[in-house]
Design a protein around this motif. Structure first.
Motif, PDB file in Angstrom:
ATOM      1  N   VAL A  44      23.653 -41.813 120.843  1.00  0.00           N
ATOM      2  CA  VAL A  44      23.596 -40.874 119.709  1.00  0.00           C
ATOM      3  C   VAL A  44      23.086 -41.582 118.460  1.00  0.00           C
ATOM      4  O   VAL A  44      22.236 -41.039 117.737  1.00  0.00           O
ATOM      5  CB  VAL A  44      24.976 -40.218 119.477  1.00  0.00           C
ATOM      6  CG1 VAL A  44      25.006 -39.426 118.179  1.00  0.00           C
ATOM      7  CG2 VAL A  44      25.336 -39.330 120.666  1.00  0.00           C
ATOM      8  N   SER A  48      19.625 -40.670 116.602  1.00  0.00           N
ATOM      9  CA  SER A  48      19.648 -40.329 115.166  1.00  0.00           C
ATOM     10  C   SER A  48      18.595 -41.113 114.404  1.00  0.00           C
ATOM     11  O   SER A  48      17.892 -40.557 113.552  1.00  0.00           O
ATOM     12  CB  SER A  48      21.023 -40.612 114.551  1.00  0.00           C
ATOM     13  OG  SER A  48      21.984 -39.727 115.041  1.00  0.00           O
ATOM     14  N   HIS A  58      26.982 -35.551 114.123  1.00  0.00           N
ATOM     15  CA  HIS A  58      26.693 -36.401 115.278  1.00  0.00           C
ATOM     16  C   HIS A  58      27.299 -37.795 115.173  1.00  0.00           C
ATOM     17  O   HIS A  58      27.409 -38.477 116.192  1.00  0.00           O
ATOM     18  CB  HIS A  58      25.182 -36.522 115.474  1.00  0.00           C
ATOM     19  CG  HIS A  58      24.513 -35.204 115.662  1.00  0.00           C
ATOM     20  ND1 HIS A  58      24.731 -34.406 116.761  1.00  0.00           N
ATOM     21  CD2 HIS A  58      23.641 -34.526 114.878  1.00  0.00           C
ATOM     22  CE1 HIS A  58      24.017 -33.299 116.651  1.00  0.00           C
ATOM     23  NE2 HIS A  58      23.353 -33.350 115.521  1.00  0.00           N
ATOM     24  N   HIS A  75      23.392 -34.823 120.170  1.00  0.00           N
ATOM     25  CA  HIS A  75      22.284 -33.951 119.781  1.00  0.00           C
ATOM     26  C   HIS A  75      21.845 -33.108 120.971  1.00  0.00           C
ATOM     27  O   HIS A  75      21.630 -33.643 122.071  1.00  0.00           O
ATOM     28  CB  HIS A  75      21.072 -34.769 119.320  1.00  0.00           C
ATOM     29  CG  HIS A  75      21.318 -35.641 118.142  1.00  0.00           C
ATOM     30  ND1 HIS A  75      21.993 -36.829 118.232  1.00  0.00           N
ATOM     31  CD2 HIS A  75      20.967 -35.486 116.840  1.00  0.00           C
ATOM     32  CE1 HIS A  75      22.042 -37.387 117.037  1.00  0.00           C
ATOM     33  NE2 HIS A  75      21.435 -36.585 116.174  1.00  0.00           N
TER      34      HIS A  75
END
Length: 161
Positions: A44, A48, A58, A75
């Motif tokens: 994640v 990002s 998130h 996501h």
């Protein structure tokens, strides 16, 4: 990774590992290709950074909980990236043409996700094949979290194992 083939109206699940290179499998409507994945906090964070999606839902547990989630969300597009991965891993040089997505439920870090693409329509197109797939992701193998359709141009219908 599994295939489901329709034979005499009886469903069969066949492991790709059972196919020998001497007997190549040709993709047919109804066949299913699968991939299982557990997304980590590192996945994640990396997504990002690459996507520039810095939504705190998130990466921040408090923010996610404050709006009613159990914790930080994976996501949706990261989860959906399993679909082109499945197709390209079995059909090298495939060209992803389109994808529709409906996000049904959240996916959390540590959830086991089973993604599947099911061939629904295949037609020859200029020495390649236009393939339409039903796409779905399930949390813990049974809870539908994403569904949609994908189209891809495949160089062949022979499944690369």
């Amino acid at each position: 990774m599994l295939f489901r083939s329709l034979h005499s109206s009886k469903l069969q699940y066949l492991s790709l590992r059972c196919f020998s290179s001497a007997t190549p499998h040709v993709l047919k409507p109804g066949d299913i290709l699968k991939k299982t994945r557990v997304f980590t906090e590192e996945d994640v964070l990396q997504y990002s950074k690459v996507s520039h999606d810095s939504n705190p839902l998130h990466i921040d547990s408090a923010t996610a909980r404050n709006v009613g989630f159990e914790g930080p969300l994976v996501h949706g597009m990261l989860v959906a990236s399993l679909f082109p991965h499945i197709i390209s891993s079995h059909f090298p040089a495939a060209v992803y043409v389109s994808q529709t997505l409906n996000f049904k439920l959240p996916v959390y870090i540590g959830d086991q996700i089973v993604a599947e693409v099911q061939a629904t329509n295949l037609r020859e197109n200029k020495n390649r094949y236009l393939a339409k797939f039903k796409t779905r992701c399930f949390k813990n193998g049974e809870i539908l979290v994403i569904e949609g359709e994908a189209m891809a141009l495949l160089p062949t219908l022979t499944v690369d194992q």
